[in-house]
Design a protein around this motif. Structure first.
Motif, PDB file in Angstrom:
ATOM      1  N   GLY A   1     -19.268  -5.158 -19.577  1.00  0.00           N
ATOM      2  CA  GLY A   1     -19.638  -5.660 -21.019  1.00  0.00           C
ATOM      3  C   GLY A   1     -21.187  -5.521 -21.536  1.00  0.00           C
ATOM      4  N   VAL A   2     -21.810  -5.614 -20.687  1.00  0.00           N
ATOM      5  CA  VAL A   2     -23.337  -5.071 -21.102  1.00  0.00           C
ATOM      6  C   VAL A   2     -23.441  -3.694 -21.414  1.00  0.00           C
ATOM      7  CG1 VAL A   2     -25.616  -4.712 -20.159  1.00  0.00           C
ATOM      8  CG2 VAL A   2     -24.369  -6.825 -19.569  1.00  0.00           C
ATOM      9  N   ASN A   3     -22.855  -2.942 -20.736  1.00  0.00           N
ATOM     10  CA  ASN A   3     -22.743  -1.360 -21.379  1.00  0.00           C
ATOM     11  C   ASN A   3     -22.074  -1.385 -22.752  1.00  0.00           C
ATOM     12  OD1 ASN A   3     -24.204  -0.401 -19.086  1.00  0.00           O
ATOM     13  ND2 ASN A   3     -22.348   0.409 -18.116  1.00  0.00           N
ATOM     14  N   GLN A   4     -21.165  -1.897 -22.899  1.00  0.00           N
ATOM     15  CA  GLN A   4     -20.293  -2.032 -24.227  1.00  0.00           C
ATOM     16  C   GLN A   4     -21.266  -2.464 -25.297  1.00  0.00           C
ATOM     17  OE1 GLN A   4     -17.452  -0.564 -24.947  1.00  0.00           O
ATOM     18  NE2 GLN A   4     -17.554   0.192 -22.860  1.00  0.00           N
ATOM     19  N   ALA A   5     -22.193  -3.525 -24.880  1.00  0.00           N
ATOM     20  CA  ALA A   5     -22.928  -4.299 -25.901  1.00  0.00           C
ATOM     21  C   ALA A   5     -24.119  -3.190 -26.578  1.00  0.00           C
ATOM     22  CB  ALA A   5     -23.500  -5.682 -25.402  1.00  0.00           C
ATOM     23  N   PHE A   6     -24.398  -2.622 -25.406  1.00  0.00           N
ATOM     24  CA  PHE A   6     -25.615  -1.545 -25.823  1.00  0.00           C
ATOM     25  C   PHE A   6     -24.983  -0.484 -26.396  1.00  0.00           C
ATOM     26  CE2 PHE A   6     -28.375  -3.380 -22.358  1.00  0.00           C
ATOM     27  CZ  PHE A   6     -29.411  -3.426 -22.962  1.00  0.00           C
ATOM     28  N   ILE A   7     -23.814  -0.027 -26.295  1.00  0.00           N
ATOM     29  CA  ILE A   7     -23.154   1.047 -27.141  1.00  0.00           C
ATOM     30  C   ILE A   7     -22.951   0.467 -28.531  1.00  0.00           C
ATOM     31  CG2 ILE A   7     -20.981   2.241 -27.460  1.00  0.00           C
ATOM     32  CD1 ILE A   7     -20.915   2.309 -24.325  1.00  0.00           C
ATOM     33  N   GLY A   8     -22.718  -0.783 -28.591  1.00  0.00           N
ATOM     34  CA  GLY A   8     -22.595  -1.257 -29.761  1.00  0.00           C
ATOM     35  C   GLY A   8     -23.759  -1.750 -30.648  1.00  0.00           C
ATOM     36  N   LYS A   9     -24.959  -1.677 -29.956  1.00  0.00           N
ATOM     37  CA  LYS A   9     -26.138  -2.000 -30.414  1.00  0.00           C
ATOM     38  C   LYS A   9     -26.352  -3.387 -30.752  1.00  0.00           C
ATOM     39  CE  LYS A   9     -26.952   2.709 -32.378  1.00  0.00           C
ATOM     40  NZ  LYS A   9     -27.307   3.591 -33.761  1.00  0.00           N
ATOM     41  N   SER A  10     -25.916  -4.230 -29.842  1.00  0.00           N
ATOM     42  CA  SER A  10     -26.060  -5.638 -30.202  1.00  0.00           C
ATOM     43  C   SER A  10     -26.838  -6.059 -28.896  1.00  0.00           C
ATOM     44  CB  SER A  10     -24.624  -6.312 -30.093  1.00  0.00           C
ATOM     45  OG  SER A  10     -23.912  -5.986 -28.624  1.00  0.00           O
ATOM     46  N   LEU A  11     -27.854  -5.459 -28.001  1.00  0.00           N
ATOM     47  CA  LEU A  11     -28.731  -5.806 -27.137  1.00  0.00           C
ATOM     48  C   LEU A  11     -29.859  -5.126 -27.262  1.00  0.00           C
ATOM     49  CD1 LEU A  11     -26.528  -6.498 -23.908  1.00  0.00           C
ATOM     50  CD2 LEU A  11     -27.429  -8.113 -25.628  1.00  0.00           C
ATOM     51  N   GLU A  12     -30.971  -5.671 -26.906  1.00  0.00           N
ATOM     52  CA  GLU A  12     -32.218  -4.986 -26.802  1.00  0.00           C
ATOM     53  C   GLU A  12     -32.811  -4.948 -24.977  1.00  0.00           C
ATOM     54  OE1 GLU A  12     -31.688  -5.602 -30.578  1.00  0.00           O
ATOM     55  OE2 GLU A  12     -32.133  -7.140 -29.585  1.00  0.00           O
ATOM     56  N   ILE A  13     -32.224  -5.821 -24.463  1.00  0.00           N
ATOM     57  CA  ILE A  13     -32.605  -6.231 -23.110  1.00  0.00           C
ATOM     58  C   ILE A  13     -31.440  -6.711 -22.312  1.00  0.00           C
ATOM     59  CG2 ILE A  13     -34.270  -7.186 -21.392  1.00  0.00           C
ATOM     60  CD1 ILE A  13     -36.423  -7.407 -23.569  1.00  0.00           C
ATOM     61  N   ALA A  14     -31.318  -6.347 -21.062  1.00  0.00           N
ATOM     62  CA  ALA A  14     -30.224  -6.982 -20.426  1.00  0.00           C
ATOM     63  C   ALA A  14     -30.395  -6.699 -18.933  1.00  0.00           C
ATOM     64  CB  ALA A  14     -28.784  -6.494 -21.033  1.00  0.00           C
ATOM     65  N   ALA A  15     -29.768  -7.914 -18.230  1.00  0.00           N
ATOM     66  CA  ALA A  15     -29.678  -7.670 -16.624  1.00  0.00           C
ATOM     67  C   ALA A  15     -28.670  -6.480 -16.513  1.00  0.00           C
ATOM     68  CB  ALA A  15     -29.464  -9.139 -15.981  1.00  0.00           C
ATOM     69  N   LEU A  16     -28.630  -5.852 -15.600  1.00  0.00           N
ATOM     70  CA  LEU A  16     -27.654  -4.823 -15.299  1.00  0.00           C
ATOM     71  C   LEU A  16     -27.551  -4.261 -13.892  1.00  0.00           C
ATOM     72  CD1 LEU A  16     -25.072  -3.170 -16.547  1.00  0.00           C
ATOM     73  CD2 LEU A  16     -27.080  -1.499 -17.318  1.00  0.00           C
ATOM     74  N   GLY A  17     -26.089  -4.228 -13.169  1.00  0.00           N
ATOM     75  CA  GLY A  17     -26.234  -3.848 -11.972  1.00  0.00           C
ATOM     76  C   GLY A  17     -26.512  -2.132 -11.831  1.00  0.00           C
ATOM     77  N   SER A  18     -26.985  -1.839 -10.482  1.00  0.00           N
ATOM     78  CA  SER A  18     -27.245  -0.499 -10.180  1.00  0.00           C
ATOM     79  C   SER A  18     -26.174   0.431 -10.504  1.00  0.00           C
ATOM     80  CB  SER A  18     -27.924  -0.310  -9.011  1.00  0.00           C
ATOM     81  OG  SER A  18     -27.214  -0.920  -7.998  1.00  0.00           O
ATOM     82  N   SER A  19     -24.805   0.014 -10.039  1.00  0.00           N
ATOM     83  CA  SER A  19     -23.731   0.911 -10.338  1.00  0.00           C
ATOM     84  C   SER A  19     -23.174   0.881 -11.543  1.00  0.00           C
ATOM     85  CB  SER A  19     -22.531   0.127  -9.295  1.00  0.00           C
ATOM     86  OG  SER A  19     -21.316   0.709  -9.524  1.00  0.00           O
ATOM     87  N   PRO A  20     -23.078  -0.072 -12.445  1.00  0.00           N
ATOM     88  CA  PRO A  20     -22.887   0.200 -13.828  1.00  0.00           C
ATOM     89  C   PRO A  20     -23.897   0.627 -14.551  1.00  0.00           C
ATOM     90  CG  PRO A  20     -23.042  -1.980 -13.364  1.00  0.00           C
ATOM     91  CD  PRO A  20     -22.925  -1.638 -12.058  1.00  0.00           C
ATOM     92  N   PHE A  21     -25.047   0.896 -14.288  1.00  0.00           N
ATOM     93  CA  PHE A  21     -26.155   1.667 -14.951  1.00  0.00           C
ATOM     94  C   PHE A  21     -25.949   3.055 -14.400  1.00  0.00           C
ATOM     95  CE2 PHE A  21     -30.214   3.641 -14.690  1.00  0.00           C
ATOM     96  CZ  PHE A  21     -30.473   3.610 -15.959  1.00  0.00           C
ATOM     97  N   ALA A  22     -25.742   3.349 -13.393  1.00  0.00           N
ATOM     98  CA  ALA A  22     -25.483   4.929 -12.731  1.00  0.00           C
ATOM     99  C   ALA A  22     -24.343   5.377 -13.735  1.00  0.00           C
ATOM    100  CB  ALA A  22     -24.977   4.746 -11.516  1.00  0.00           C
ATOM    101  N   ARG A  23     -23.281   4.473 -13.933  1.00  0.00           N
ATOM    102  CA  ARG A  23     -22.262   4.844 -14.966  1.00  0.00           C
ATOM    103  C   ARG A  23     -22.561   5.068 -16.308  1.00  0.00           C
ATOM    104  NH1 ARG A  23     -16.850   3.475 -13.227  1.00  0.00           N
ATOM    105  NH2 ARG A  23     -16.668   2.462 -11.147  1.00  0.00           N
ATOM    106  N   GLY A  24     -23.530   4.108 -16.700  1.00  0.00           N
ATOM    107  CA  GLY A  24     -23.812   4.283 -18.083  1.00  0.00           C
ATOM    108  C   GLY A  24     -24.587   5.368 -18.712  1.00  0.00           C
ATOM    109  N   VAL A  25     -25.488   5.928 -17.526  1.00  0.00           N
ATOM    110  CA  VAL A  25     -26.224   7.196 -17.963  1.00  0.00           C
ATOM    111  C   VAL A  25     -25.488   8.180 -17.424  1.00  0.00           C
ATOM    112  CG1 VAL A  25     -28.584   6.020 -17.717  1.00  0.00           C
ATOM    113  CG2 VAL A  25     -27.592   7.214 -15.618  1.00  0.00           C
ATOM    114  N   SER A  26     -24.262   8.363 -16.935  1.00  0.00           N
ATOM    115  CA  SER A  26     -23.454   9.635 -16.637  1.00  0.00           C
ATOM    116  C   SER A  26     -22.822  10.133 -17.724  1.00  0.00           C
ATOM    117  CB  SER A  26     -22.579   9.147 -15.509  1.00  0.00           C
ATOM    118  OG  SER A  26     -21.515   8.371 -15.920  1.00  0.00           O
TER     119      SER A  26
END
Length: 338
Positions: free
Chosen positions: A70-95
């Motif tokens: 959900g955090v990843n989707q929010a960043f894609i939608g440009k509705s967050l500037e800062i967020a907590a995020l697990g290392s696994s979804p972050f690795a997905r997000g930058v792939s």
């Protein structure tokens, strides 16, 4: 971590905040921060209003999420500037060919006994290998999902050897109580409720010690880096203060966490004891995030996570270590944490 924003909070946060144009017109700048109801220094910062005190010229909105997708989707939608995020979804997000435009700027904690795999006692399951053919729930695309796959592999099982169910923490608890699932990999505070009638099979601490650590990171948007780097510097100092308070004032910290989670002081102390919280100096060390011009080992940990997820066909291709080093925001470190 796969989750929707609770109660449409992201929509409300976006609607209720000023735009960057408003800031230019003399109104307050905005910071929309994604957080999890999870014992951490970040939750302590929220409870005590430390960032609001440090940035009185900003309108700050805290947006609650269940997990990282959900955090990843929010960043894609440009509705967050800062967020907590697990290392696994972050690795997905930058792939992939269109990585999410954000960078890691802080480490909130290292997963320990606060994320674990538990089987219902009524199933008679006492080992990870005993999960073969059983129903196992976890929030997909989460650090728990990653750790579950690692635990299955270590036990000689494939993901296809179990019936994996994508459930968020509260639905996991409901399915557990109905007897609809045999086991679950999840985090606090839901984890403690499962432990009352379950048998712990492994934890993220054990899996991390075996070479696959998971972490709760804090990410910042590239747009914020370009627009308001001073706010990031202040936010990072406040997060460092949160980590110091966890160690210097454990009683007061537990009270703040108890208030945020609506649990007893004793439960808050017990949950905090299960986490692994680095000192600010450790966060900026070569073993973890690193310093400006000298990325730490975090990039390698994230690269290993990406390779594992690609091997499990959870992502199409793993991000390179070079790309992951570039996805660390190290400007001002280590001095920026003092």
């Amino acid at each position: 971590m796969l989750a929707a924003v609770l109660g449409g909070a992201a929509t409300l946060a976006v609607a209720g905040c000023s735009s960057s144009g408003d800031a230019a017109a003399g109104q307050k700048k905005r910071l929309r921060i994604g957080y999890f109801a999870f014992p951490s220094g970040d939750l302590l910062v929220k409870n005590r209003g430390l960032l609001e005190k440090a940035l009185p010229d900003h309108t700050i909105s805290w947006v609650k999420f269940d997990s990282g997708a959900g955090v990843n989707q929010a960043f894609i939608g440009k509705s967050l500037e800062i967020a907590a995020l697990g290392s696994s979804p972050f690795a997905r997000g930058v792939s992939g060919s269109s990585p999410i435009p954000y960078k890691v700027a802080f480490i909130l904690d290292v997963a320990g006994e606060n994320e674990a795999l538990v089987a219902r006692k009524g199933t008679g399951i006492t080992t990870v290998a005993g999960l073969k053919g059983k129903k196992v729930a976890t929030p997909f695309a989460s650090t728990s999902h990653y750790s579950l796959l690692a635990a299955l592999e270590e036990a000689g099982l494939k993901a296809s050897d179990v019936e994996l169910l994508d459930l968020q923490p509260q639905p996991i608890l409901a399915a557990w109580e109905r007897g609809d699932i045999d086991a679950a990999y999840v985090w606090l505070p839901t984890l403690d409720e499962l432990r009352e009638t379950g048998t712990q099979l492994t934890s993220s601490k054990e899996i991390g010690e075996g070479g696959r650590p998971t972490l709760d990171l804090a990410v910042v948007s590239e747009e914020l880096i370009a627009r308001d780097p001073e706010a990031i510097e202040t936010w990072r100092k406040v997060e460092a203060e949160g980590l110091r308070l966890l160690k210097s004032d454990p009683e007061g910290s537990a009270k703040s966490i108890a208030a945020e989670l609506g649990i007893s002081l004793a439960d808050a102390k017990a949950q905090l004891a299960q986490g692994v919280f680095l000192t600010p100096e450790e966060v900026a060390s070569a073993d973890w995030l690193g310093t400006e011009g000298k990325p730490g080992k975090l990039a390698a940990y994230l690269a290993d996570t990406g390779k594992f997820l690609a091997g499990q066909k959870q992502i199409d291709a793993a991000p390179s270590t070079a790309a992951l080093r570039d996805a660390l925001y190290l400007k001002g470190l280590p001095d920026g944490l003092k």
